[in-house]
Scaffold this motif. Structure first.
Motif, PDB file in Angstrom:
ATOM      1  N   LEU A  22      53.006 -25.735   4.801  1.00  0.00           N
ATOM      2  CA  LEU A  22      51.715 -26.065   4.194  1.00  0.00           C
ATOM      3  C   LEU A  22      50.751 -24.946   4.577  1.00  0.00           C
ATOM      4  N   ARG A  23      50.610 -23.988   3.642  1.00  0.00           N
ATOM      5  CA  ARG A  23      49.806 -22.808   3.963  1.00  0.00           C
ATOM      6  C   ARG A  23      48.613 -22.748   3.023  1.00  0.00           C
ATOM      7  N   PHE A  24      47.444 -22.594   3.602  1.00  0.00           N
ATOM      8  CA  PHE A  24      46.243 -22.549   2.771  1.00  0.00           C
ATOM      9  C   PHE A  24      45.112 -21.840   3.517  1.00  0.00           C
ATOM     10  N   ALA A  25      44.045 -21.542   2.769  1.00  0.00           N
ATOM     11  CA  ALA A  25      42.838 -20.995   3.393  1.00  0.00           C
ATOM     12  C   ALA A  25      41.844 -22.141   3.520  1.00  0.00           C
ATOM     13  N   ALA A  26      41.406 -22.427   4.757  1.00  0.00           N
ATOM     14  CA  ALA A  26      40.433 -23.501   4.981  1.00  0.00           C
ATOM     15  C   ALA A  26      39.033 -22.900   4.894  1.00  0.00           C
ATOM     16  N   VAL A  27      38.260 -23.419   3.957  1.00  0.00           N
ATOM     17  CA  VAL A  27      36.896 -22.911   3.761  1.00  0.00           C
ATOM     18  C   VAL A  27      35.920 -24.050   4.047  1.00  0.00           C
ATOM     19  N   GLY A  28      34.878 -23.722   4.821  1.00  0.00           N
ATOM     20  CA  GLY A  28      33.908 -24.746   5.190  1.00  0.00           C
ATOM     21  C   GLY A  28      32.715 -24.767   4.258  1.00  0.00           C
ATOM     22  N   LEU A  29      32.340 -25.972   3.803  1.00  0.00           N
ATOM     23  CA  LEU A  29      31.131 -26.123   2.987  1.00  0.00           C
ATOM     24  C   LEU A  29      30.037 -26.706   3.884  1.00  0.00           C
ATOM     25  N   PRO A  30      28.864 -26.085   3.917  1.00  0.00           N
ATOM     26  CA  PRO A  30      27.825 -26.552   4.837  1.00  0.00           C
ATOM     27  C   PRO A  30      27.288 -27.927   4.425  1.00  0.00           C
ATOM     28  N   TRP A  31      27.578 -28.885   5.237  1.00  0.00           N
ATOM     29  CA  TRP A  31      27.106 -30.256   4.990  1.00  0.00           C
ATOM     30  C   TRP A  31      25.699 -30.389   5.535  1.00  0.00           C
ATOM     31  N   PRO A  32      24.769 -30.977   4.885  1.00  0.00           N
ATOM     32  CA  PRO A  32      24.873 -31.726   3.624  1.00  0.00           C
ATOM     33  C   PRO A  32      24.424 -30.909   2.409  1.00  0.00           C
ATOM     34  N   ASP A  33      24.236 -29.581   2.585  1.00  0.00           N
ATOM     35  CA  ASP A  33      23.706 -28.789   1.463  1.00  0.00           C
ATOM     36  C   ASP A  33      24.718 -28.614   0.335  1.00  0.00           C
ATOM     37  N   ASP A  34      25.965 -28.587   0.693  1.00  0.00           N
ATOM     38  CA  ASP A  34      26.989 -28.268  -0.311  1.00  0.00           C
ATOM     39  C   ASP A  34      28.122 -29.284  -0.212  1.00  0.00           C
ATOM     40  N   HIS A  35      28.269 -30.084  -1.241  1.00  0.00           N
ATOM     41  CA  HIS A  35      29.345 -31.093  -1.271  1.00  0.00           C
ATOM     42  C   HIS A  35      30.535 -30.592  -2.090  1.00  0.00           C
ATOM     43  N   GLY A  36      30.401 -29.367  -2.603  1.00  0.00           N
ATOM     44  CA  GLY A  36      31.454 -28.834  -3.476  1.00  0.00           C
ATOM     45  C   GLY A  36      31.112 -28.993  -4.940  1.00  0.00           C
ATOM     46  N   GLU A  37      29.819 -29.143  -5.234  1.00  0.00           N
ATOM     47  CA  GLU A  37      29.410 -29.348  -6.637  1.00  0.00           C
ATOM     48  C   GLU A  37      29.772 -28.161  -7.522  1.00  0.00           C
TER      49      GLU A  37
END
Lengths: 404, 234
Positions: free
Chosen positions: A106-121
């Motif tokens: 299971l290989r992937f790039a983990a990217v962080g979204l700054p909570w609560p400004d960015d929910h992935g919209e």
């Protein structure tokens, strides 16, 4: 009467088999074109999807995509104070390779979204939803083959896949999984219990060896949580993304932040350029050279095929000359057979591409321009290849007929 | 009005090699052949029969001499007609020892091609090809490719191809050599009929004395030189 079609009809199976071989070779040319496009799209998908106006990175680096960059996430607060900045978000990414539930990589790039400004919209979510909780939720790219609702253990916690994106791949081709920034950092900086204990003991020993060790409170803190030691800074992030306020001038904001001595500022277009000229550059150039090589090989092979086909027809060509056929009739026959071979091979390549490329591990993206370009290449190599046969055909001697 | 000679050859000569290796394959060949005449060229191997055929067929130019075909001056002291392909299509027909049909065309197409090369519209060419093949007893073999035709059938297709353009001259190189005597005789009878009905001059090289009774004249060759004697019955 079309002599080329009749000649093809006479030995249709062999002609089609030859076209199949050539078609598969053209499929590889097409694959190289698609891989080239895929490399560019994959490499730039993330900066494009995150949609920031400016990227603030470690001073004098080309981070965070083309080069490692580490800056304090506290920079966010400084950036927010700059006129024209609407939002500042930390960016953190790390390649993770773990065991898949039930076995497998299971290989992937983990990217962080700054909570609560960015929910992935801004992400291209094709199934499921964006993040709703500050912890233990993730949005994964579909190519990772994780199902909605699937639970995956990473570091010390279990994360639920709540959304699936399409085409979100890192420049290395790994699918991207989005977490909240704190979760991403938790996964990124996960340390084993024993390592934590050893670090605390080492810290305690260092404090004891100094004057600070005379104070029992210092010793207690040194042996406690890292966050309880004021002298230790927070873990760094890779970059700060800046979203500008409506009407703000990007160059003005960039100049203001760029004047700070501890950071460098890139625009999103700048990041794209850095990627294309940096980490992707060698791959793109290598791919381009392969394409040139394959086109040359295809031309040589097709030339040989047409030459051999002409040799086999030499007696018939001499007979045609004897019967009074114009040179153009003979030229047209060779050229038409060559173009027909190219056209069939091109069709085979398009069909093979359509059905085979989705199964390739990396994305292969073909546009109409690529298909038209390949058609142009095929026409060109067909004409060049036929020239070899035409040269031979023109040398066919009617005397041959009488000699046989 | 005088009907022009099909072939009017004057002092044709051709040699191969130079110095000690020089071979005079054709020496001072002068002869005339009228339309409707069937003439055999007889002679041992190496006597120059095929060389004469290639010169008359405008495949190889002579070193000297002149040639008129159907009244057209095609060769004169080294100069020759510029559009050989056109002249061959209009005035000459060829038949070879082996049928030399185009292997990827069927019988009908082989004959049709000859007409289409001369810009006859495909529909008309197809009709005329079908007609001549039927007249030669090949109505049931129109769609057959040469590989599945017998030797005699192939040769009849080749004759149809040679005749379909109504040429002034048909040049044939041992057309019966690969056939048994019965089929060889059939082929000669076809030539005979073509000469009579279509007015073509038939000039053919042969070793086969069995068919000489069907020719008007025999031209004998030895070491490149020609002698003419009367042929069999007409």
């Amino acid at each position: 009467m079309n002599l080329a079609l009749r000649d093809v009809r006479h030995d249709l199976a062999r002609y089609l088999l030859t076209a199949l071989g050539l078609g598969l070779l053209l499929t590889v040319v097409l694959a190289m074109m698609g891989i080239y496009n895929g490399l560019i799209l994959d490499g730039t998908a993330l900066p494009d999807a995150l949609g920031a106006d400016l990227w603030i990175v470690q001073r004098n680096t080309r981070g965070p995509f083309a080069e490692l960059s580490q800056i304090s996430h506290r920079l966010e607060e400084r950036v927010r104070a700059v006129a024209g900045v609407r939002l500042a978000r930390s960016y953190s990414a790390q390649t993770i390779q773990r065991e898949r539930p039930g076995g497998g990589k299971l290989r992937f790039a983990a990217v962080g979204l700054p909570w609560p400004d960015d929910h992935g919209e801004r992400l291209p979510i094709v199934s499921g939803r964006e993040l709703r909780d500050p912890h233990f939720e993730a949005i994964a790219d579909r190519s990772l083959a994780l199902a909605l609702g699937e639970r995956v253990r990473l570091a010390r916690d279990v994360y639920t896949i709540v959304g699936l994106t399409e085409g979100m791949l890192a420049s290395g081709g790994d699918p991207i999984v989005f977490f909240t920034l704190s979760d991403a950092r938790q996964i990124q900086y996960d340390v084993a219990n024993e390592a934590v204990r050893l670090e605390r003991e080492a810290r305690l020993a260092r404090v004891r060896a100094s004057e600070l060790g005379l104070n029992p409170e210092n010793l207690r803190r040194a042996h406690g949580l890292s966050s309880g030691v004021p002298a230790l800074g927070p873990l760094p992030v890779a970059a700060i993304m800046v979203d500008l306020a409506p009407g703000a001038d990007v160059d003005t904001v960039r100049a203001a932040i760029g004047a700070w001595p501890d950071v460098t500022v890139h625009t999103t277009q700048g990041e794209r350029d850095l990627l294309l000229r940096g980490s992707l550059d060698l791959m793109l150039r290598q791919n381009g050279l392969f394409r040139v090589l394959l086109v040359v090989i295809s031309t040589i092979l097709m030339g040989l095929i047409i030459y051999t086909m002409t040799l086999e027809k030499l007696h018939s060509l001499a007979l045609l000359k004897l019967l009074g056929a114009r040179t153009t009739v003979i030229l047209a026959m060779i050229l038409e057979e060559s173009l027909l071979l190219g056209a069939i091979a091109y069709g085979i390549a398009l069909v093979a591409a359509r059905f085979a490329f989705p199964y390739f591990p990396r994305r292969i993206i073909l546009g109409d321009a690529d298909r038209v370009a390949l058609l142009g290449i095929v026409v060109l190599i067909s004409v060049v290849a036929s020239a070899v046969g035409i040269r031979k055909a023109l040398a066919a001697d009617p005397n041959q007929v009488l000699a046989s | 009005m005088t009907v022009p000679l099909a072939i009017d050859a004057r002092s044709l000569a051709r040699h191969y090699g130079e110095g000690n290796r020089r071979v005079d394959a054709l020496k001072n060949a002068t002869f005339e052949i009228a339309r409707g005449e069937v003439v055999a060229i007889l002679g041992p191997s190496g006597s120059g029969k095929t060389t004469l055929l290639t010169v008359l067929g405008l495949i190889n130019p002579p070193d000297a001499g002149s040639l008129r075909i159907d009244g057209h001056e095609v060769l004169r002291e080294g100069a020759r007609v510029t559009n050989l392909a056109l002249f061959r299509r209009r005035y000459l027909g060829f038949v070879f020892q082996r049928s030399n049909l185009i292997p990827f065309l069927n019988a009908l197409e082989n004959v049709q091609l000859s007409l289409e090369l001369d810009d006859v519209p495909p529909r008309e060419a197809r009709g005329r090809a079908r007609e001549i093949l039927t007249s030669l007893g090949l109505a049931e073999r129109l769609d057959y490719v040469p590989a599945i035709l017998s030797g005699g059938e192939q040769q009849r297709v080749a004759i149809a191809r040679a005749l379909v353009n109504a040429p002034a001259v048909v040049l044939a190189d041992e057309p019966t050599a690969a056939l048994d005597s019965e089929r060889g005789r059939q082929i000669m009878e076809i030539f005979r009929r073509a000469a009579r009905e279509r007015g073509a001059a038939i000039l053919f090289v042969t070793h086969d004395h069995r068919t000489l009774d069907l020719v008007d004249r025999v031209i004998e060759m030895e070491d490149g030189a020609l002698t003419v004697r009367a042929g069999g019955s007409t």
